[in-house]
Design a protein around this motif. Structure first.
Motif, PDB file in Angstrom:
ATOM      1  N   TYR A  44       0.749  -1.126   0.102  1.00 45.11           N
ATOM      2  CA  TYR A  44      -0.079  -0.055  -0.040  1.00 45.11           C
ATOM      3  C   TYR A  44       0.972   1.285   0.043  1.00 45.11           C
ATOM      4  O   TYR A  44       0.686   2.127  -0.739  1.00 45.11           O
ATOM      5  CB  TYR A  44      -0.942   0.043   1.442  1.00 45.11           C
ATOM      6  CG  TYR A  44      -1.510   1.301   1.219  1.00 45.11           C
ATOM      7  CD1 TYR A  44      -2.727   1.693   0.595  1.00 45.11           C
ATOM      8  CD2 TYR A  44      -1.308   2.232   2.434  1.00 45.11           C
ATOM      9  CE1 TYR A  44      -3.397   2.943   0.633  1.00 45.11           C
ATOM     10  CE2 TYR A  44      -1.873   3.560   2.402  1.00 45.11           C
ATOM     11  CZ  TYR A  44      -2.680   4.056   1.468  1.00 45.11           C
ATOM     12  OH  TYR A  44      -3.445   5.259   1.444  1.00 45.11           O
ATOM     13  N   VAL A  45       1.782   1.093   0.724  1.00 43.53           N
ATOM     14  CA  VAL A  45       2.448   2.536   0.877  1.00 43.53           C
ATOM     15  C   VAL A  45       3.516   2.722  -0.259  1.00 43.53           C
ATOM     16  O   VAL A  45       3.215   3.738  -0.692  1.00 43.53           O
ATOM     17  CB  VAL A  45       3.840   2.235   1.967  1.00 43.53           C
ATOM     18  CG1 VAL A  45       4.870   3.473   2.036  1.00 43.53           C
ATOM     19  CG2 VAL A  45       3.341   2.276   3.381  1.00 43.53           C
ATOM     20  N   MET A  46       4.026   1.828  -1.141  1.00 43.07           N
ATOM     21  CA  MET A  46       4.607   1.934  -2.473  1.00 43.07           C
ATOM     22  C   MET A  46       3.511   2.337  -3.357  1.00 43.07           C
ATOM     23  O   MET A  46       3.844   3.333  -4.299  1.00 43.07           O
ATOM     24  CB  MET A  46       5.267   0.702  -2.669  1.00 43.07           C
ATOM     25  CG  MET A  46       6.454   0.351  -1.844  1.00 43.07           C
ATOM     26  SD  MET A  46       7.476   2.022  -1.305  1.00 43.07           S
ATOM     27  CE  MET A  46       7.940   2.493  -3.017  1.00 43.07           C
ATOM     28  N   LYS A  47       2.408   1.743  -3.159  1.00 42.12           N
ATOM     29  CA  LYS A  47       1.281   2.287  -4.467  1.00 42.12           C
ATOM     30  C   LYS A  47       1.082   3.571  -4.044  1.00 42.12           C
ATOM     31  O   LYS A  47       0.613   4.459  -4.986  1.00 42.12           O
ATOM     32  CB  LYS A  47       0.055   1.451  -4.188  1.00 42.12           C
ATOM     33  CG  LYS A  47      -1.030   1.478  -5.110  1.00 42.12           C
ATOM     34  CD  LYS A  47      -2.436   0.898  -4.661  1.00 42.12           C
ATOM     35  CE  LYS A  47      -3.476   1.436  -5.498  1.00 42.12           C
ATOM     36  NZ  LYS A  47      -4.955   0.662  -5.200  1.00 42.12           N
ATOM     37  N   LYS A  48       0.763   4.130  -2.631  1.00 42.04           N
ATOM     38  CA  LYS A  48       0.549   5.625  -2.540  1.00 42.04           C
ATOM     39  C   LYS A  48       1.545   6.466  -2.964  1.00 42.04           C
ATOM     40  O   LYS A  48       1.513   7.485  -3.514  1.00 42.04           O
ATOM     41  CB  LYS A  48       0.211   5.526  -0.963  1.00 42.04           C
ATOM     42  CG  LYS A  48      -0.227   7.042  -0.624  1.00 42.04           C
ATOM     43  CD  LYS A  48      -1.404   7.638  -1.487  1.00 42.04           C
ATOM     44  CE  LYS A  48      -2.640   6.897  -1.229  1.00 42.04           C
ATOM     45  NZ  LYS A  48      -3.960   7.486  -2.072  1.00 42.04           N
ATOM     46  N   TYR A  49       2.959   6.097  -2.765  1.00 43.87           N
ATOM     47  CA  TYR A  49       4.065   6.764  -3.144  1.00 43.87           C
ATOM     48  C   TYR A  49       4.112   7.031  -4.672  1.00 43.87           C
ATOM     49  O   TYR A  49       4.406   8.090  -5.260  1.00 43.87           O
ATOM     50  CB  TYR A  49       5.301   6.100  -2.844  1.00 43.87           C
ATOM     51  CG  TYR A  49       6.576   6.787  -3.130  1.00 43.87           C
ATOM     52  CD1 TYR A  49       7.081   7.933  -2.268  1.00 43.87           C
ATOM     53  CD2 TYR A  49       7.182   6.436  -4.197  1.00 43.87           C
ATOM     54  CE1 TYR A  49       8.259   8.661  -2.746  1.00 43.87           C
ATOM     55  CE2 TYR A  49       8.456   7.378  -4.578  1.00 43.87           C
ATOM     56  CZ  TYR A  49       8.846   8.112  -3.793  1.00 43.87           C
ATOM     57  OH  TYR A  49       9.831   9.133  -4.230  1.00 43.87           O
ATOM     58  N   ASP A  50       3.760   5.995  -5.128  1.00 43.39           N
ATOM     59  CA  ASP A  50       3.782   6.222  -6.754  1.00 43.39           C
ATOM     60  C   ASP A  50       2.735   7.036  -7.266  1.00 43.39           C
ATOM     61  O   ASP A  50       2.701   7.988  -8.188  1.00 43.39           O
ATOM     62  CB  ASP A  50       3.431   4.946  -7.364  1.00 43.39           C
ATOM     63  CG  ASP A  50       4.819   3.989  -7.474  1.00 43.39           C
ATOM     64  OD1 ASP A  50       5.905   4.433  -7.274  1.00 43.39           O
ATOM     65  OD2 ASP A  50       4.568   2.719  -7.595  1.00 43.39           O
ATOM     66  N   GLU A  51       1.520   6.912  -6.583  1.00 47.30           N
ATOM     67  CA  GLU A  51       0.219   7.780  -6.994  1.00 47.30           C
ATOM     68  C   GLU A  51       0.569   9.322  -6.806  1.00 47.30           C
ATOM     69  O   GLU A  51       0.282  10.375  -7.448  1.00 47.30           O
ATOM     70  CB  GLU A  51      -1.008   7.649  -6.315  1.00 47.30           C
ATOM     71  CG  GLU A  51      -1.462   6.192  -6.691  1.00 47.30           C
ATOM     72  CD  GLU A  51      -2.890   5.939  -5.691  1.00 47.30           C
ATOM     73  OE1 GLU A  51      -3.201   6.724  -4.603  1.00 47.30           O
ATOM     74  OE2 GLU A  51      -3.458   4.757  -5.841  1.00 47.30           O
ATOM     75  N   ILE A  52       1.451   9.490  -5.571  1.00 46.98           N
ATOM     76  CA  ILE A  52       1.754  10.960  -5.001  1.00 46.98           C
ATOM     77  C   ILE A  52       2.686  11.624  -6.315  1.00 46.98           C
ATOM     78  O   ILE A  52       2.659  12.508  -6.576  1.00 46.98           O
ATOM     79  CB  ILE A  52       2.110  10.935  -3.796  1.00 46.98           C
ATOM     80  CG1 ILE A  52       1.103  10.501  -2.807  1.00 46.98           C
ATOM     81  CG2 ILE A  52       2.703  12.336  -3.295  1.00 46.98           C
ATOM     82  CD1 ILE A  52       1.468  10.202  -1.325  1.00 46.98           C
ATOM     83  N   THR A  53       3.617  10.856  -6.425  1.00 45.14           N
ATOM     84  CA  THR A  53       4.689  11.259  -7.143  1.00 45.14           C
ATOM     85  C   THR A  53       4.853  11.348  -8.711  1.00 45.14           C
ATOM     86  O   THR A  53       5.514  11.509  -9.275  1.00 45.14           O
ATOM     87  CB  THR A  53       6.132  10.529  -6.793  1.00 45.14           C
ATOM     88  OG1 THR A  53       6.129   9.153  -6.914  1.00 45.14           O
ATOM     89  CG2 THR A  53       6.472  10.839  -5.192  1.00 45.14           C
ATOM     90  N   THR A  54       3.770  10.364  -9.192  1.00 45.57           N
ATOM     91  CA  THR A  54       3.486  10.354 -10.697  1.00 45.57           C
ATOM     92  C   THR A  54       2.247  10.852 -11.180  1.00 45.57           C
ATOM     93  O   THR A  54       1.068  10.449 -10.376  1.00 45.57           O
ATOM     94  CB  THR A  54       3.747   8.729 -11.046  1.00 45.57           C
ATOM     95  OG1 THR A  54       4.870   8.356 -10.803  1.00 45.57           O
ATOM     96  CG2 THR A  54       3.644   8.789 -12.600  1.00 45.57           C
ATOM     97  N   GLU A  55       2.026  11.857 -11.911  1.00 48.93           N
ATOM     98  CA  GLU A  55       0.846  12.407 -12.361  1.00 48.93           C
ATOM     99  C   GLU A  55       0.605  11.926 -13.711  1.00 48.93           C
ATOM    100  O   GLU A  55       1.234  11.877 -14.901  1.00 48.93           O
ATOM    101  CB  GLU A  55       1.037  13.876 -12.458  1.00 48.93           C
ATOM    102  CG  GLU A  55      -0.331  14.521 -13.082  1.00 48.93           C
ATOM    103  CD  GLU A  55      -0.259  15.928 -12.938  1.00 48.93           C
ATOM    104  OE1 GLU A  55      -0.758  16.648 -12.148  1.00 48.93           O
ATOM    105  OE2 GLU A  55       0.502  16.459 -14.052  1.00 48.93           O
TER     106      GLU A  55
END
Length: 411
Positions: free
Chosen positions: A396-407
């Protein structure tokens, strides 16, 4: 003939040149962004180079056991994490994980001062009260994730404990229902609620399979919570006197917060019973060893009940202390907390009427298997995804990180 430009004209020409340069620079940067957008299939990175990607914050050394399984999973995937602790003697400082960098950031307000100006993409913590007490949300942190440190009600934190987190990682459906009810009452935006399980309890199961906890003598563990509704506030030294009378070995493990919030009470009890050979006072940061050595647990509404009953599969005795919900988030809900409602299914009640017969109650609980089914039922209600907690948390943390840092771009 020399060319003369007056200061006013020169200033104007300089401004024009700077404007042209700025425009060309902007166009050039735009081309780079668009080219990168096309090459990455329509995705652009939004990573701030000055931000720490992932931070874990622990306000006390005892939470290393909560976070270590998660850190091990991060390390296994070669994901760099900064672990910030407010304990100078935290075992995390001695960890040997290559990708987990641990920093002692000071105690109390010094730690919170650091956190309040932190620059990070994601901060994960088990500390309640974000943006309520000293710990404020930093404008330079994108996302706050809460990981509970007990397999029980999320509403048994002090009031507004998780209101200002962006996400909460849960282990039971009833927890999600309670969070949504509080959000609706307080007109809060919905947090992201994710069922991940309980990483630290998964770890305890793995450790238990490699541990021999057999003993020839009976050991009773007294491990209450803290506050006005807890055992020591209700019974004081009387419950210890009754336990001494059983002749069993007694381990007394006050809640760590007791040494801060009710220090005079605890110091008085320690002084009163310090010379009794049958009593052992325990303050280990990790409770695993003391739970292994104990045959039965006496507690109140502390989350240690579920560590003992659900992981170690041993009997518990719980006290009826007239629980006062008013300091807790549970006060807002017109229902009994799950923690209190499930206790009669997994253990025997100790109250004013039967305290003098505590040895009989202990002996009956040690030989009667009637609570085994209740423990199984409690596991199903509060421990989803058993054995998968650390993996699901990092997923979950890495999925959220990718969402935040990638548009993702659109048309």
């Amino acid at each position: 003939m020399k060319l003369y430009i007056d200061p006013g004209t020169g200033s104007m020409l300089f401004a024009i040149l700077m404007g042209v340069f700025g425009a060309l620079s902007y166009i050039f940067r735009n081309w780079i962004v668009k080219l990168k957008f096309l090459l990455t299939g329509g995705k652009t990175e939004k990573v701030d180079k000055n931000k720490i990607p992932i931070v874990i914050f622990s306000d006390d050394k005892r939470y290393w056991s909560v976070f270590e399984p998660v850190c091990r999973e991060f390390n296994k995937r070669k994901i760099d994490v900064v672990y910030m602790t407010a304990s100078a003697d935290d075992k995390a400082l001695d960890n040997n994980y290559e990708h987990i960098k641990v920093e002692f950031i000071g105690e109390g307000n010094k730690a919170f001062a650091r956190l309040n100006f932190l620059k990070a993409v994601i901060v994960m913590s088990t500390t309640p009260g974000l943006d309520v007490y000293q710990w404020k949300r930093s404008k330079n942190v994108d996302y706050y994730i809460h990981l509970p440190h007990a397999a029980s009600d999320i509403t048994l934190y002090r009031m507004f404990g998780i209101d200002y987190y962006d996400a909460v990682l849960l282990s039971g459906d009833y927890q999600a229902e309670d969070v949504r009810a509080l959000e609706k009452m307080r007109n809060l935006p919905e947090k992201e609620l994710v069922q991940v399980g309980i990483p630290y309890m998964d770890e305890m199961v793995a450790r238990l399979s490699k541990t021999d906890s057999s003993s020839d003598s009976i050991t009773v563990l007294l491990a209450p919570s803290w506050g006005d509704s807890a055992i020591f506030s209700k019974y004081g030294g009387k419950i210890i006197e009754q336990l001494i009378s059983t002749g069993y070995h007694i381990i007394v493990r006050p809640h760590p917060q007791s040494f801060t919030s009710e220090s005079k009470l605890i110091e008085g009890l320690i002084n009163e019973f310090s010379e009794n050979e049958n009593i052992e006072w325990n303050r280990d940061a990790d409770n695993f060893d003391v739970l292994c050595r104990s045959d039965i647990l006496i507690s109140d509404f502390s989350g240690v009940i579920f560590d003992f009953a659900l992981v170690h599969n041993k009997p518990v005795i719980y006290t009826n202390t007239g629980f006062d919900k008013s300091p807790y988030d549970a006060w807002w809900l017109d229902k009994e907390p799950w923690t209190l409602s499930v206790l009669p299914k997994i253990g025997e009640e100790l109250n004013d009427g039967n305290l003098d017969n505590i040895k009989t109650i202990i002996d009956n609980c040690l030989t009667d298997e009637k609570y085994a089914d209740g423990r199984d039922e409690a596991r199903k209600e509060t421990w989803n995804y058993m054995g998968c907690g650390a993996v699901r948390t990092v997923d979950y943390v890495m999925k959220k990180y990718d969402e935040i840092t990638t548009e993702t771009g659109g048309e």
